[in-house]
Write an enzyme that holds these catalytic residues in place. Structure first.
Site, PDB file in Angstrom:
ATOM      1  N   HIS A   1      43.900  11.140  69.035  1.00 10.24           N
ATOM      2  CA  HIS A   1      43.852  12.476  68.439  1.00 10.24           C
ATOM      3  C   HIS A   1      43.015  13.394  69.303  1.00 10.24           C
ATOM      4  O   HIS A   1      41.998  12.989  69.866  1.00 10.24           O
ATOM      5  CB  HIS A   1      43.352  12.442  66.994  1.00 10.24           C
ATOM      6  CG  HIS A   1      41.966  11.903  66.807  1.00 10.24           C
ATOM      7  ND1 HIS A   1      40.845  12.674  66.997  1.00 10.24           N
ATOM      8  CD2 HIS A   1      41.518  10.678  66.434  1.00 10.24           C
ATOM      9  CE1 HIS A   1      39.765  11.957  66.734  1.00 10.24           C
ATOM     10  NE2 HIS A   1      40.139  10.732  66.398  1.00 10.24           N
TER      11      HIS A   1
ATOM     12  N   ASP B   1      41.609  16.277  68.259  1.00  8.56           N
ATOM     13  CA  ASP B   1      40.585  17.063  67.561  1.00  8.56           C
ATOM     14  C   ASP B   1      39.278  16.274  67.430  1.00  8.56           C
ATOM     15  O   ASP B   1      39.259  15.048  67.545  1.00  8.56           O
ATOM     16  CB  ASP B   1      41.078  17.513  66.170  1.00  8.56           C
ATOM     17  CG  ASP B   1      41.497  16.361  65.267  1.00  8.56           C
ATOM     18  OD1 ASP B   1      42.073  15.388  65.766  1.00  8.56           O
ATOM     19  OD2 ASP B   1      41.235  16.436  64.049  1.00  8.56           O
TER      20      ASP B   1
ATOM     21  N   ASP C   1      34.987   9.500  70.278  1.00 14.27           N
ATOM     22  CA  ASP C   1      36.004   9.678  69.223  1.00 14.27           C
ATOM     23  C   ASP C   1      36.788  10.961  69.486  1.00 14.27           C
ATOM     24  O   ASP C   1      36.473  11.982  68.926  1.00 14.27           O
ATOM     25  CB  ASP C   1      35.314   9.708  67.860  1.00 14.27           C
ATOM     26  CG  ASP C   1      36.303   9.766  66.708  1.00 14.27           C
ATOM     27  OD1 ASP C   1      37.496   9.557  66.941  1.00 14.27           O
ATOM     28  OD2 ASP C   1      35.880  10.048  65.581  1.00 14.27           O
TER      29      ASP C   1
ATOM     30  N   GLU D   1      43.661  14.976  63.162  1.00 12.59           N
ATOM     31  CA  GLU D   1      43.461  13.614  62.640  1.00 12.59           C
ATOM     32  C   GLU D   1      42.273  13.599  61.698  1.00 12.59           C
ATOM     33  O   GLU D   1      42.299  12.964  60.650  1.00 12.59           O
ATOM     34  CB  GLU D   1      43.220  12.629  63.792  1.00 12.59           C
ATOM     35  CG  GLU D   1      43.190  11.165  63.357  1.00 12.59           C
ATOM     36  CD  GLU D   1      41.809  10.639  62.956  1.00 12.59           C
ATOM     37  OE1 GLU D   1      41.736   9.524  62.418  1.00 12.59           O
ATOM     38  OE2 GLU D   1      40.802  11.344  63.165  1.00 12.59           O
ATOM     39  N   GLU D   2      41.215  14.304  62.086  1.00 17.17           N
ATOM     40  CA  GLU D   2      39.952  14.238  61.344  1.00 17.17           C
ATOM     41  C   GLU D   2      40.053  14.887  59.966  1.00 17.17           C
ATOM     42  O   GLU D   2      39.147  14.769  59.161  1.00 17.17           O
ATOM     43  CB  GLU D   2      38.821  14.896  62.152  1.00 17.17           C
ATOM     44  CG  GLU D   2      38.524  14.227  63.493  1.00 17.17           C
ATOM     45  CD  GLU D   2      37.850  12.867  63.360  1.00 17.17           C
ATOM     46  OE1 GLU D   2      37.668  12.367  62.232  1.00 17.17           O
ATOM     47  OE2 GLU D   2      37.505  12.296  64.415  1.00 17.17           O
TER      48      GLU D   2
ATOM     49  N   GLU E   1      41.153   4.451  69.119  1.00 18.98           N
ATOM     50  CA  GLU E   1      39.910   4.794  68.407  1.00 18.98           C
ATOM     51  C   GLU E   1      38.816   3.822  68.847  1.00 18.98           C
ATOM     52  O   GLU E   1      39.101   2.690  69.239  1.00 18.98           O
ATOM     53  CB  GLU E   1      40.114   4.656  66.891  1.00 18.98           C
ATOM     54  CG  GLU E   1      41.022   5.707  66.275  1.00 18.98           C
ATOM     55  CD  GLU E   1      40.309   7.015  65.937  1.00 18.98           C
ATOM     56  OE1 GLU E   1      39.092   7.126  66.184  1.00 18.98           O
ATOM     57  OE2 GLU E   1      40.994   7.926  65.440  1.00 18.98           O
TER      58      GLU E   1
ATOM     59  N   HIS F   1      31.061  11.024  65.359  1.00 16.41           N
ATOM     60  CA  HIS F   1      30.726  12.039  64.350  1.00 16.41           C
ATOM     61  C   HIS F   1      29.238  12.370  64.298  1.00 16.41           C
ATOM     62  O   HIS F   1      28.803  13.095  63.418  1.00 16.41           O
ATOM     63  CB  HIS F   1      31.185  11.608  62.933  1.00 16.41           C
ATOM     64  CG  HIS F   1      32.663  11.435  62.800  1.00 16.41           C
ATOM     65  ND1 HIS F   1      33.315  11.437  61.596  1.00 16.41           N
ATOM     66  CD2 HIS F   1      33.633  11.267  63.740  1.00 16.41           C
ATOM     67  CE1 HIS F   1      34.623  11.244  61.787  1.00 16.41           C
ATOM     68  NE2 HIS F   1      34.828  11.147  63.078  1.00 16.41           N
TER      69      HIS F   1
HETATM   70 ZN   LIG Z   1      38.827   9.282  65.671  1.00 14.02          ZN
END
Ligand SMILES: [Zn+2]
Length: 387
Positions: free
Chosen positions: A74, A76, A106, A138-139, A166, A360
């Site tokens: 992903h 984003d 990530d 995705e997030e 991931e 994150h």
């Molecule tokens: Zn991810």
């Protein structure tokens, strides 16, 4: 001989510099990635999101035929606001064997590795096509992957194998629970607290609803598959927030329940939804509407991320075991786009560089050693494409 690690690091620096937080557009980064893949000889498709501000990138090296191997990530990243970064999150910073920056682990690190290896793959690809899928949003509920899956289905294209990069510290993950989030709203009728029969107390109906939902927990426990690899082994339910009402002496006109479930098997989500719907239609709504015909209950789907169900036969797992030398696979607690590809009929594993521990967070980083491991895996994948 090209230095793949050096090239990957350069590309990662460029990708981190695009602040592709989910609320913002990812277009510029998608076009940049498409340019790199086209340079390597790939056929690229930039597929706009319905709102037109974002896009998926789907690209193929090798023959135009069904099946093939898909590398997916992903584009984003999660926001950096309210996080105590000690460096600019959108300027890659190398220190102590780590590459710092938002999205480094990530999951722009994996994407950068896949892009850097594209020329290597292009030289080796033979009968079996190699695809790249880089998605948006995705997030915030895997919107892009769902859109891409629909698009591929329309074209009659089902990748045979998908690797979702991931961060798993390069461990092979062949299962994770789903994650379904909902907000259920109750609209009743306000009135004076001394005359409860003259209103419809939304808070009270919300509590009944929650009570029914909690009652399903035992049934879900009993439905757990015997050999479930998950912890806990059954589908869980969590009521995360319950809000509503005005004051002590007012019949609450509205209420809201934020809840989630994490299904271990596809049937569980339907089981819960059908039971709740039946309860609302036969118990709650008739009672609410007997007092106030305009009363209603709505459920908004915040996100439904399909689980990745471990299967006995999984070609993706077999290939990755050969490529990484790992002789076991595992399940994880976090959700990914993998379940969406599995639902298409693709064999899927999640395997990528970096640790979810760093995802994150402020000062997110990717250990260079992890990136090197990922490149070793991708180099072997390239060699495998020849046969
Ligand atoms: Zn991810």
């Amino acid at each position: 001989m090209v230095n793949h690690l050096q090239r990957t690091t350069e590309i990662l620096g460029d990708l981190i510099a695009y602040p592709t937080v989910s609320v913002d557009s990812n277009f510029d980064m998608i076009l940049h990635m498409a340019g790199l893949l086209e340079d390597a000889g790939a056929r690229c498709d930039v597929i706009s999101s319905p709102c037109g501000t974002k896009a998926n990138l789907f690209a193929t090296l090798g023959p135009d035929r069904n099946g093939g191997i898909l590398l997916s990530g992903h584009s984003d990243v999660v926001p950096v606001t309210d996080q105590a970064w000690t460096r600019d999150p959108f300027v890659m910073d190398e220190a102590d064997g780590r590459l710092y920056g938002r999205g480094s682990c990530d999951m722009k690190g994996f994407i950068a590795a896949a892009l850097a290896m594209a020329p290597h793959f292009a030289e080796r690809v033979a009968a079996r096509p190699l695809h790249f899928a880089f998605t948006y949003d995705e997030e915030v509920g895997c919107m892009g992957a769902r859109h891409l899956a629909d698009e591929l289905s329309e074209r009659g294209l089902t990748p045979g194998v998908a690797i979702i990069g991931e961060p798993t510290e390069m461990r092979i993950i062949d299962g994770h629970k789903g994650c379904n989030e909902y907000t259920t709203r109750f609209n009743g009728l306000a009135g004076h607290g001394s005359l409860p029969d003259h209103g419809v107390n939304a808070v009270e109906y919300a509590v009944r609803y929650v009570n029914h939902l909690l009652g399903l927990k035992d049934a879900l426990r009993e439905r757990a598959p015997k050999d479930s690899p998950f912890d806990p082994p059954w589908t869980t339910v969590n009521v995360g927030a319950l809000t509503g009402g005005v004051a002590h002496n007012v019949i609450a006109p509205s209420a809201e329940v934020e809840w989630e479930m994490r299904p271990v098997q596809p049937g569980d989500a339907d089981f819960v939804k059908q039971s709740l719907q039946h309860y609302c239609e036969t118990e709650l709504l008739p009672r609410m509407r007997a007092v106030h015909p305009g009363a209603y209950i709505t459920t908004e789907i915040i996100g439904e991320v399909a689980g990745l169900i471990p299967t006995d036969e999984n070609e993706a797992r077999r290939i990755m075991a050969e490529l990484t030398g790992a002789n076991s696979s595992d399940v994880v607690a976090f959700g990914t786009e993998a379940g969406i590809f599995q639902a298409m009929g693709t064999d899927v594993v999640v395997c990528g560089p970096g640790s979810i521990e760093q995802a994150h967070k402020a000062d997110e980083y990717l250990a260079i050693e992890q990136l090197a491991q990922c490149l070793t895996m991708l180099e072997s994948l390239g060699d495998r494409l020849c046969d």
